[in-house]
Scaffold this active site. Structure first.
Site, short mmCIF file in Angstrom:
data_model
loop_
_atom_site.label_atom_id
_atom_site.label_comp_id
_atom_site.label_asym_id
_atom_site.label_seq_id
_atom_site.Cartn_x
_atom_site.Cartn_y
_atom_site.Cartn_z
N TRP A 1 -36.59 29.64 38.62
CA TRP A 1 -37.01 29.22 37.28
C TRP A 1 -38.27 28.41 37.54
O TRP A 1 -38.23 27.32 38.11
CB TRP A 1 -35.92 28.37 36.64
CG TRP A 1 -36.16 28.03 35.20
CD1 TRP A 1 -35.85 28.80 34.12
CD2 TRP A 1 -36.73 26.82 34.68
NE1 TRP A 1 -36.20 28.16 32.96
CE2 TRP A 1 -36.75 26.94 33.27
CE3 TRP A 1 -37.24 25.66 35.26
CZ2 TRP A 1 -37.24 25.94 32.44
CZ3 TRP A 1 -37.73 24.66 34.43
CH2 TRP A 1 -37.73 24.81 33.03
N GLY B 1 -35.54 22.20 42.54
CA GLY B 1 -35.87 20.80 42.24
C GLY B 1 -37.37 20.62 42.18
O GLY B 1 -38.12 21.58 42.01
N ARG C 1 -29.27 30.79 36.63
CA ARG C 1 -30.00 29.54 36.87
C ARG C 1 -31.52 29.73 36.79
O ARG C 1 -32.26 28.75 36.83
CB ARG C 1 -29.64 28.98 38.24
CG ARG C 1 -28.17 28.70 38.41
CD ARG C 1 -27.89 28.16 39.78
NE ARG C 1 -28.45 26.84 39.96
CZ ARG C 1 -27.85 25.72 39.63
NH1 ARG C 1 -26.65 25.75 39.10
NH2 ARG C 1 -28.43 24.56 39.83
N LYS D 1 -28.03 28.65 18.76
CA LYS D 1 -27.60 29.93 19.36
C LYS D 1 -28.57 31.04 19.00
O LYS D 1 -28.97 31.84 19.83
CB LYS D 1 -26.19 30.34 18.89
CG LYS D 1 -25.02 29.52 19.39
CD LYS D 1 -24.74 29.67 20.87
CE LYS D 1 -25.53 28.74 21.68
NZ LYS D 1 -25.15 27.60 22.28
N GLU E 1 -31.97 30.59 20.77
CA GLU E 1 -31.90 30.81 22.21
C GLU E 1 -31.89 32.28 22.58
O GLU E 1 -32.57 32.69 23.51
CB GLU E 1 -30.60 30.18 22.77
CG GLU E 1 -30.64 28.69 22.94
CD GLU E 1 -29.32 28.16 23.49
OE1 GLU E 1 -29.37 27.34 24.41
OE2 GLU E 1 -28.24 28.56 22.99
N HIS F 1 -35.20 17.90 0.49
CA HIS F 1 -36.33 17.05 0.88
C HIS F 1 -37.29 17.78 1.83
O HIS F 1 -37.89 17.15 2.69
CB HIS F 1 -35.82 15.76 1.51
CG HIS F 1 -34.96 14.97 0.59
ND1 HIS F 1 -35.45 14.36 -0.55
CD2 HIS F 1 -33.62 14.74 0.59
CE1 HIS F 1 -34.45 13.76 -1.19
NE2 HIS F 1 -33.33 13.98 -0.52
N LYS G 1 -29.53 27.91 32.61
CA LYS G 1 -28.25 27.34 32.20
C LYS G 1 -28.11 25.88 32.58
O LYS G 1 -27.51 25.09 31.87
CB LYS G 1 -27.10 28.15 32.81
CG LYS G 1 -25.77 27.66 32.31
CD LYS G 1 -24.81 28.76 32.08
CE LYS G 1 -23.60 28.28 31.33
NZ LYS G 1 -23.86 28.11 29.90
C1 G6P Z 1 -29.37 24.05 28.85
C2 G6P Z 1 -28.49 25.19 28.42
C3 G6P Z 1 -27.69 24.78 27.17
C4 G6P Z 1 -26.91 23.51 27.44
C5 G6P Z 1 -27.82 22.38 27.92
C6 G6P Z 1 -27.03 21.19 28.43
O1 G6P Z 1 -30.40 23.86 27.94
O2 G6P Z 1 -29.26 26.35 28.14
O3 G6P Z 1 -26.78 25.82 26.83
O4 G6P Z 1 -26.24 23.13 26.27
O5 G6P Z 1 -28.63 22.83 29.01
O6 G6P Z 1 -26.34 21.58 29.59
P1 G6P Z 1 -25.06 20.86 30.15
O7 G6P Z 1 -24.75 21.59 31.43
O8 G6P Z 1 -25.45 19.42 30.40
O9 G6P Z 1 -23.99 20.97 29.13
#
Ligand code: G6P
Length: 625
Positions: free
Chosen positions: A78, A105, A28, A502, A505, A521, A620
């Site tokens: 984070w 938050g 997280r 992918k 990231e 284009h 995540k």
């Molecule tokens: C973050 C994660 C992604 C994910 C996105 C949406 O950016 O790194 O891997 O696709 O959130 O997350 P969710 O939990 O709504 O699918």
């Protein structure tokens, strides 16, 4: 987006449990980490360290707590407000060193609160929004009646403090004067309690304590929990008591371990054949050529017949699944569908359509933009359906109908198995809608169900076959490329987007996903030897057109890697490198073709020495806008 964890035990030391819980929440956020405990000597001790959890563990080895502690809280950050340095790491303290707070938050009015608190003599040690919470609780704890013997005093101080706080939060407070209690509160950010025989836990997410208990209480917005070793008391912010039965989580505790794989991402890629089965097989009704969902919302044929449009809304990989879903609804159910970024949809004031169905897609069920869009849709009177992986999450609870994806916990930050599970859920929903609306006959439904059952073996074969070696070879050669272009048409275009995402990231290489026909284009100007182009060229009525686009790349000296169906000879003449995948019906090709792209990103990131499960700057579950 920050992980918080707290533990109160009847006896023994909780610091090991705290570190272990944080380890499972590190996905997280991993800018810094910290722990606070009240020791049996009555001292409130805090240890914090910049960087990964390993740095905090090392700090604790150098400077362990001065005694055993049966209560404590921890945080993995984070960063939002304030640089990712130690002074901004949680837990944050009040002036007197009496209490500490961990928070996930954003406190929106923190500047006003901070100014008022500073004017009243409070001294701040960080640039965070969180720190105001510690000082607010400090003031209200002092102002309130009752000393250490008054067990409810801390909870009352938190209640009073939160009345003036605006924003999104999950927080936990630990005070030296109330060493047998933690107080936790939630508004728009996930928080749950784990109830064990000899301890109670609170955490941002269930996997944090899954090895200790499966009995979980999910906090709702506006609730405050007073947590003791023997249990908990829940109240609304306004004061009234709330009773709620625990939810039993049946995820396997081993699922949150790496199980012999070097990374969670690789393990999760390999789980995909089983994830397909878990997401689909119990729902398939061969006799009727149909699908049965647990949620009655989806079983009502009359309701499906009245749906005039589907608004698919999500973020990240989930949105790419939504782009595939749009095709499924249009093809299988003859139902107009559109897919949009949640962060755009929620502020676009989309035109209401009579009979529109909103369908949110989210692994975590906690993504702030997706929740915001779902709430906006509900406010406009749309029924809100959701495809969600995390049982009991906010989206799961707030949606009018839910399709669980049953993929189990996903720890790697880059989504893999949950993306596949989302595709499966969309495919199933489209079959259901198609059957209900008369767009699919029993026979057609049966044949699609049959294809889905057969897919498990194909996915297994793909993961066990030669593809991995071919991908490793390509990765070795291209790991320092200046970037990648991914091309696909129709159903394969969203997979091109997902392949590029992918790679970006986890390997930090620039990558773009583009509709193959649109390449001329613009992106064609990028084509040269140093830019590998990955073309999704599996069997489909559009294959010849894709070949033409591949020729265009080739003619300009581009390096072509083609994903082709087994036995598709033409591809080898056009491409420099061919990755063969099992031949499956076109509609299911996205579920197959994404796998080599996940593996390619994985191999390149590994060779570049990147932190695959915890890529820089990402989290995540993104619980802020
Ligand atoms: C973050 C994660 C992604 C994910 C996105 C949406 O950016 O790194 O891997 O696709 O959130 O997350 P969710 O939990 O709504 O699918």
């Amino acid at each position: 987006m920050c992980g918080i964890f707290g533990a109160v035990a009847r006896e023994g030391d909780v610091s090991g449990a705290l570190l272990e819980g944080l380890r499972r929440l590190e996905y997280r956020g991993y800018d810094s980490a910290g722990l606070a405990v009240v020791t049996t000597r009555g001292d409130l001790e805090v240890r914090r360290a910049e960087g990964r959890l390993a740095a905090l563990a090392a700090r604790l080895r150098e400077s362990s707590f001065g005694g055993s502690a049966s209560v404590g809280i921890g945080h993995t950050r984070w960063a939002t407000h304030g640089a990712p340095v130690e002074r901004n790491a949680h837990p944050h303290r009040d002036c007197g060193g009496e209490l500490v707070v961990v928070h996930n938050g954003i406190i929106e009015n923190y500047l006003d609160l901070r100014r008022d608190l500073a004017a009243r003599g409070h001294r701040f040690a960080s640039e965070t929004d969180t720190e105001v919470l510690a000082h607010l609780v400090e003031e209200n704890l002092k102002a309130g009646a009752g000393g250490p013997a008054d067990a409810g005093a801390l909870a009352r101080a938190v209640h009073v403090s939160l009345a003036g706080v605006r924003g999104a939060y999950a927080l936990v407070v630990l005070s030296r004067s109330h060493p047998h209690t933690l107080v936790a509160a939630r508004a728009d950010v996930p928080l749950c309690l784990g109830l064990a025989r000899d301890a109670t836990y609170c955490a941002s997410d269930v996997p944090a304590f899954l090895d200790r208990t499966r009995e979980v209480i999910f906090l709702h917005n506006g609730e405050v929990a007073e947590i003791t070793a023997g249990g908990y008391a829940l109240r609304r912010l306004e004061g009234e008591r709330v009773e709620r039965a625990p939810t039993r989580i049946d995820w396997d505790a081993a699922a949150v371990e790496r199980g012999g794989y070097p990374h969670f991402m690789l393990k999760e890629i390999h789980e995909q054949p089983d994830v397909l089965a878990a997401a689909a097989f119990d729902r398939l009704d061969e006799a009727r050529g149909d699908v049965r969902f647990e949620d009655p919302l989806f079983d009502d044929d009359e309701r499906w017949r009245k749906v005039s449009r589907i608004d698919l809304v999500a973020c990240g990989s989930a949105l790419h699944a939504g782009f595939v879903g749009r095709f499924y609804f249009e093809r299988l159910a003859r139902l107009p569908a559109q897919a949009d970024f949640a962060s755009e949809y929620r502020y676009r004031a989309p035109l209401p359509a009579d009979g529109a169905l909103f369908l949110a897609i989210s692994q975590s069920g906690e993504t702030a933009d997706t929740l915001g869009a779902a709430r906006e849709a509900a406010r406009r009177g749309l029924p809100v359906a959701a495809i969600v992986n995390a049982v009991g999450s906010t989206l799961w609870r707030e949606a009018h109908g839910v399709v669980g994806t049953h993929a189990g916990p996903e720890v790697g930050v880059a989504a893999t198995k949950t993306f596949l599970a989302q595709l499966v859920a969309l495919y199933l929903l489209a079959i259901r809608a198609g059957r209900a609306r008369g767009a699919l006959t029993v026979e057609q439904g049966r044949s699609r169900i049959h294809d889905l059952r057969a897919l498990r073996a194909h996915l297994g074969a793909l993961l066990e076959g030669q593809t991995r070696a071919a991908i490793a070879r390509i990765a070795e050669r291209e790991k320092d490329a200046k970037g990648f272009l991914f091309l696909g048409r129709g159903l394969q275009y969203p997979i091109a987007l997902e392949g590029a995402l992918k790679l970006k990231e986890i390997s930090y290489l620039h990558a773009e996903g583009y509709p193959a026909g649109e390449m001329k284009h613009g992106p064609i100007a990028l084509v040269e030897k140093a830019l590998p182009v990955v073309a999704l060229a599996t069997s489909s009525p559009l294959l010849e057109k894709t070949f033409t686009n591949m020729q265009e790349v080739r003619a300009r000296g581009g390096k072509l890697i083609a994903i082709c169906s087994r036995g598709e000879a033409a591809a080898s003449e056009v491409a420099d490198e061919v990755l063969e995948v099992p031949a499956v019906p076109e509609d299911l090709a996205p579920l197959v073709n994404v796998i080599p792209l996940q593996l390619l990103a994985y191999e390149i990131a590994r060779l570049r020495g990147c932190d695959i499960d915890m890529p820089r700057n990402l989290a995540k579950s993104v619980t802020v806008e």
